[in-house]
Write an enzyme that holds these catalytic residues in place. Structure first.
Site, short mmCIF file in Angstrom:
data_model
loop_
_atom_site.label_atom_id
_atom_site.label_comp_id
_atom_site.label_asym_id
_atom_site.label_seq_id
_atom_site.Cartn_x
_atom_site.Cartn_y
_atom_site.Cartn_z
N CYS A 31 -26.29 44.35 -17.56
CA CYS A 31 -26.16 43.19 -16.68
C CYS A 31 -25.11 43.48 -15.63
O CYS A 31 -24.27 44.36 -15.80
CB CYS A 31 -25.73 41.98 -17.48
SG CYS A 31 -26.88 41.64 -18.80
N TYR A 170 -38.50 45.03 -25.59
CA TYR A 170 -37.09 44.81 -25.90
C TYR A 170 -36.92 43.98 -27.17
O TYR A 170 -37.33 42.82 -27.22
CB TYR A 170 -36.47 44.12 -24.68
CG TYR A 170 -35.00 43.78 -24.73
CD1 TYR A 170 -34.08 44.56 -25.41
CD2 TYR A 170 -34.53 42.68 -24.02
CE1 TYR A 170 -32.73 44.24 -25.40
CE2 TYR A 170 -33.18 42.35 -24.00
CZ TYR A 170 -32.28 43.14 -24.69
OH TYR A 170 -30.96 42.83 -24.67
N HIS A 173 -30.16 43.29 -29.41
CA HIS A 173 -29.23 42.16 -29.25
C HIS A 173 -29.82 40.97 -30.01
O HIS A 173 -30.78 41.10 -30.73
CB HIS A 173 -28.95 41.89 -27.77
CG HIS A 173 -28.39 43.13 -27.09
ND1 HIS A 173 -29.05 43.79 -26.10
CD2 HIS A 173 -27.25 43.82 -27.33
CE1 HIS A 173 -28.33 44.85 -25.74
NE2 HIS A 173 -27.24 44.88 -26.47
N ASP A 266 -22.37 45.80 -29.79
CA ASP A 266 -22.93 46.89 -29.00
C ASP A 266 -21.93 47.34 -27.93
O ASP A 266 -21.67 48.53 -27.79
CB ASP A 266 -24.24 46.38 -28.35
CG ASP A 266 -25.02 47.48 -27.67
OD1 ASP A 266 -24.84 48.65 -28.02
OD2 ASP A 266 -25.83 47.15 -26.77
#
Ligand code: ADP
Ligand code: SF4
Length: 691
Positions: A31, A170, A173, A266
Site C-alpha cells: 500500500c 489473494y 493477511h 507480516d
C-alpha cells in the site's frame, strides 16, 4: 564497479508460468496512500522501482468489485473498464524498464467497510464487520459465490487488458474474502464451501482455476497465502492447515508468495522482529511445490538473500519496505555498490501513510512518494546553481541528509556537529531497547558523506552565532548559506497536549526527561513515566527502566499506551510487552500534580484523584526547538550580509520537532531548494479531479 560473482545467482531469470522475470528481486504488493486517488504518483513511484532493478513490481490491493471498498483508504480500484487506464499507467511505467507488472486482486469480504458504496458487506457466514462499525456482513448464498467468481474473473481480464503480466489470487493477511472462507473461525457454512478443509479451500481452488483459464495464456497466476495466522488451532497454522493447503494446491498457481498474518505480523517493525523473521513459518513451502516461491522478511542484506536462495528457502526475494527505503537495491547489488544500499530501518512510518491515505513516505528515503509531484528521484538530484559554499550546523538526521543531498548536488559543504558522534537523536535513540536498527539512518549517510570530496565534517565543534559570522569570512571556510539543524530538547515542565501550563509541584520530586535518560542519568526507586507524547518514547523508556529493575507506572491521558504506534502496526505489541514485563499501565489518566514522594493522578473523565508513591518522575511531553542560533543570527542580519551570508534557514527538529522521517525530509527539501527556481504557489503537483 563490478558485482561480486557470488551474487550472480540473484540475477538469474525466473520463469513464472508464461512470463519470465529477469532476476530474483520481487517487489511484493504494498500500500502507498496513492491508489486510485493518485494514479500518476503511483505510476511514477512503481516505475522507479522497475528502473532500480526489481524484476516484478506489484500494485497494492486492488478492489475488484463495488461490494468491497475501504474508502477513504486509497487502494486500487478495478470495478469496471473505466478503471483500466489509470492502472495501465503503472504497467507502462514498469514495462519501460523491462520489468513485469503484478496486480493483487482483492475482495475484502467482511473487512470491507463499504461506507462509500453503502452495500452490505459479504462473508462466508453472517458476522460483524471487523471494525467497531455497527454493521454486520451478510452470509453469501450460492449465487453470491458464483457472482464473486465472475467478478474476480472479470477483474483478471481487465487487469490483463491494463497490461499486467502477473495476476494474484489473494488469500493472505486477515482482510480477504478468500481467507475468510479458509478460516474455520469465520466460515461456519454447512454446504460444500464450509466444514472440512477441502470444502473451505474449494473457492480458493476455483478462483485459481478461473483466473488461469481466463488469463493464463499470457499472464502468470500468483497466489498470496498466509501460512500462519497466530490464532492457535482455530486459525491457519504453518504446522497444520497452512501446510495442508499448500500441499492441496501445490502445482496449481504459477507462483507462491507466502507470508504470515495479520499485517502487523507480516510487516513487523524492527522493534519487535529482525530480518528474516518469517522463515521459520514459510520455510516449508518450497519443499511442497515445483513453482517459484517468494517470501518477505525486511531483507536488506545481500548475504541473507544469497543464503535464502542457496538454502532453497525461496526462489525470489520479496520486498516491500526494503524496496521503499531503496528502490535501487537490486541495481546496487548488481553494480557492486552494496555499501550504498539505503537499508530499511523497520520503523513503519511508510505504513502510517497508507493508513492516513496520504502519499507514502519513508524515513530513510525522502524521495519516496515525491517522484511525480516534486519530480524527485532517489538516485539523481538537480546540480548546484553556483560555486557558493554551505554551512550545515548539526549532524542529526536533518543535517546529515541536507549535507548529503547538497554534496550530491555538487555544493561545497561544511558540516559542523557539537558532539563527537554524528547522528543526533538517531544515535541517542538507537541505544534504547528495540531501536538499534534506527542507527542505519546515520550509518548510510555517514558512509555516503565520507565518499563526497565536496563535504568536510567537523565533529566536536559547538558553534556560536559569533563564530558562524566569523568563520564565514575566513577563506578556509567561505560559505554563503547557513542551514541550522540543531534539533530539539525535551521539556522539563510537563507542558504538552494535556497541560498548557507547567505541572504543579515538579520541584518536589526528581524529574527526568528522555534526554536525561538517553544521557545515562541514573534514576532511583519507584518510577512514574508520564507520556503525553504518545509515539514510541513513553513505551520504550518504561521498558528500559523496567528492564533495569525499577517498579514502573506508565501514565497517559490517551486511551491506549503509545497510541500513535497504531499507525506503525505496533500498538498491540507495545502494550502486550509492557504488561508482560510487569509495567503497571494507567491509560486515560492525567498527572494532575506532584508532591514530595508522590504523584497525584486524575481520571481524564471524572477528575477523580488518586495518589501514588514516586521517587523519580519521567516527563515525556513536548520538545523545545533548539532555535537560539537562528534567533541570534536573525537579529544580526546586517552582520550576516556583511559576512557574505545570503541565506539562513532552520531545518528538521529545530524548525518544528516531529518524526525522524520529517527531519530527514526537511533536510532533503532544503537541499533541493537551495538556489532552485522560485516555486509555484503550491510547491508540488496535484492530481486534480477533472470536472
Ligand atoms: P534533527 O532531528 O533535526 O536532525 P537532532 O537533534 O537529531 O535534530 O540533531 C541535532 C544535532 O545538532 C545534534 O547532534 C546536536 O549535537 C547538534 N547541534 C546542536 N546545536 C549545535 C551547535 N550550535 N553547533 C554544532 N552542532 C550543534
Ligand atoms: Fe523501512 Fe521505515 Fe522506510 Fe518503511 S518508512 S521503508 S519501515 S525505513
Amino acid at each position: 564497479m563490478k558485482r561480486d560473482p557470488r551474487f550472480d545467482i540473484l540475477f538469474e531469470p525466473v520463469n513464472i508460468g508464461p512470463v519470465t522475470a529477469r532476476n530474483r528481486f520481487f517487489q511484493v504488493p504494498h500500500c502507498n496512500g496513492m491508489g486510485y486517488v493518485r494514479p500518476k504518483s503511483l505510476a511514477e513511484m512503481r516505475g522507479i522501482k522497475a528502473e532500480g532493478g526489481w524484476s516484478v513490481v506489484c500494485t497494492e490491493e486492488v478492489w475488484i468489485h463495488h461490494s468491497s471498498e475501504n474508502v477513504p483508504l486509497a487502494e486500487g480500484i478495478l470495478w469496471d473498464d473505466g478503471d483500466i487506464p489509470a492502472l495501465a499507467k503503472m504497467t507502462e511505467a514498469v514495462h519501460k524498464h523491462g520489468s513485469l507488472a503484478g496486480i493483487e486482486l482483492q475482495h475484502n469480504g467482511y473487512c470491507s467497510t463499504n461506507h462509500y458504496s453503502r452495500i452490505p458487506p459479504i462473508a462466508p457466514s453472517a458476522i460483524s464487520v471487523n471494525s467497531y462499525d455497527p454493521v454486520q456482513a451478510r452470509a453469501m448464498d450460492k449465487s453470491d459465490i458464483r457472482n464473486f467468481r465472475k467478478w474476480h474473473r472479470k477483474a483478471a481480464l481487465r487487469a490483463k487488458q491494463a497490461g499486467f503480466d502477473l495476476i494474484y489470487v489473494y488469500a493472505a493477511h486477515s482482510g480477504t474474502l478468500l481467507t475468510h472462507f479458509l478460516s474455520r473461525r469465520i466460515n461456519k457454512r454447512t454446504d460444500e464451501y464450509g466444514g472440512s478443509l477441502e470444502n473451505r479451500v474449494r473457492l480458493f481452488r476455483e478462483l485459481i482455476e478461473d483466473t488461469k483459464e481466463a488469463v493464463g495464456d499470457r499472464c502468470a497466476v500468483a497466489v498470496r497465502f498466509a501460512v500462519e495466522e497466530f490464532l492457535g488451532p482455530m486459525g491457519i497454522t504453518s504446522e497444520n492447515e497452512g501446510r495442508e493447503i499448500v500441499e492441496m494446491l501445490s502445482e496449481l498457481p504459477d507462483l507462491w508468495d507466502v507470508n504470515i498474518s495479520n499485517w502487523s505480523k507480516d510487516s513487523a517493525s524492527s522493534r519487535f522482529e529482525s530480518e528474516g523473521h518469517q522463515e521459520p513459518y514459510i520455510g516449508f513451502v518450497k519443499s511442497m511445490t515445483s513453482k517459484p516461491v517468494v517470501g518477505v522478511g525486511r531483507f536488506t542484506s545481500p548475504d541473507t538473500m544469497l543464503s535464502l536462495i542457496q538454502r532453497g528457502v525461496m526462489d525470489m526475494i520479496g520486498a516491500a519496505r526494503p524496496s521503499i527505503a531503496d528502490p535501487f537495491l537490486p541495481k546496487k547489488i548488481e553494480e557492486g555498490l552494496i555499501e550504498e544500499i539505503r537499508e530499511c530501518i523497520g520503523c513503519n512510518i511508510c505504513v502510517m501513510s497508507d493508513q492516513f491515505s496520504v502519499p507514502i513516505r519513508c524515513t530513510q528515503n525522502p524521495t519516496m512518494g515525491e517522484e511525480w509531484r516534486r519530480g524527485w528521484h532517489p538516485e539523481r538530484i538537480n546540480p548546484r546553481k553556483s560555486d557558493d559554499g554551505v554551512l550545515v550546523v548539526g549532524g542529526g538526521p536533518s543535517g546529515l541528509e541536507c549535507a548529503l543531498a547538497l554534496g550530491q548536488r555538487g555544493y561545497r559543504v561544511i558540516l559542523v556537529e557539537a558532539s563527537a558522534e554524528l547522528g543526533g537523536r538517531v544515535s541517542r535513540e538507537s541505544r534504547l531497547p528495540g531501536l538499534a536498527e534506527w542507527g542505519r539512518v546515520r550509518d548510510y549517510r555517514r558512509l555516503m558523506l565520507e565518499r563526497l570530496s565536496e563535504v568536510s565534517i567537523y565533529p566536536e565543534n559547538h558553534l556560536s552565532a559569533e563564530e558562524i559570522i566569523e568563520f564565514s569570512a575566513e577563506d578556509h571556510f567561505d560559505f554563503s548559506h547557513v542551514l541550522l539543524a540543531t534539533g530539539a530538547t525535551w521539556r522539563r515542565d510537563g507542558i504538552g497536549r494535556k497541560h498548557r501550563e507547567p505541572i504543579q509541584g515538579l520541584e518536589q520530586l526528581p524529574v527526568f526527561t528522555p534526554d536525561d535518560i538517553m544521557d545515562g542519568v541514573s534514576v532511583k526507586g519507584k518510577v512514574v513515566v508520564f507520556d503525553d507524547d504518545h509515539f514510541y518514547m513513553g513505551g520504550v523508556l518504561a521498558e528500559k527502566l523496567r528492564r533495569e529493575g525499577h517498579e514502573v507506572l506508565l501514565v497517559t491521558p490517551a486511551p491506549e499506551i503509545s497510541i500513535w504506534t497504531k499507525w506503525t502496526l505496533e500498538q498491540i505489541q507495545v502494550q502486550k510487552q509492557l504488561i508482560e514485563l510487569g509495567v503497571e499501565l494507567a491509560p486515560q489518566t492525567d498527572l494532575a500534580a506532584v508532591h514530595a514522594g508522590m504523584v497525584e493522578l486524575s481520571c481524564v473523565f471524572t477528575d477523580r484523584r488518586t495518589e501514588r508513591a514516586c521517587d523519580s518522575l519521567i516527563l515525556i511531553s513536548e520538545r523545545f526547538p533548539n532555535d537560539e542560533l537562528s534567533q541570534l543570527l536573525e537579529v544580526e542580519s546586517e552582520k550576516l550580509s556583511g559576512a557574505g551570508i545570503k541565506t539562513l534557514k532552520c531545518i528538521g527538529d529545530c524548525h518544528a520537532p516531529a518524526t525522524i522521517a520529517a527531519a530527514v525530509y526537511s533536510g532533503h527539501l532544503a537541499a533541493r531548494e537551495l538556489q532552485a527556481e522560485p516555486q509555484e504557489e503550491v510547491p508540488f503537483l496535484r492530481e486534480r479531479i477533472q470536472i
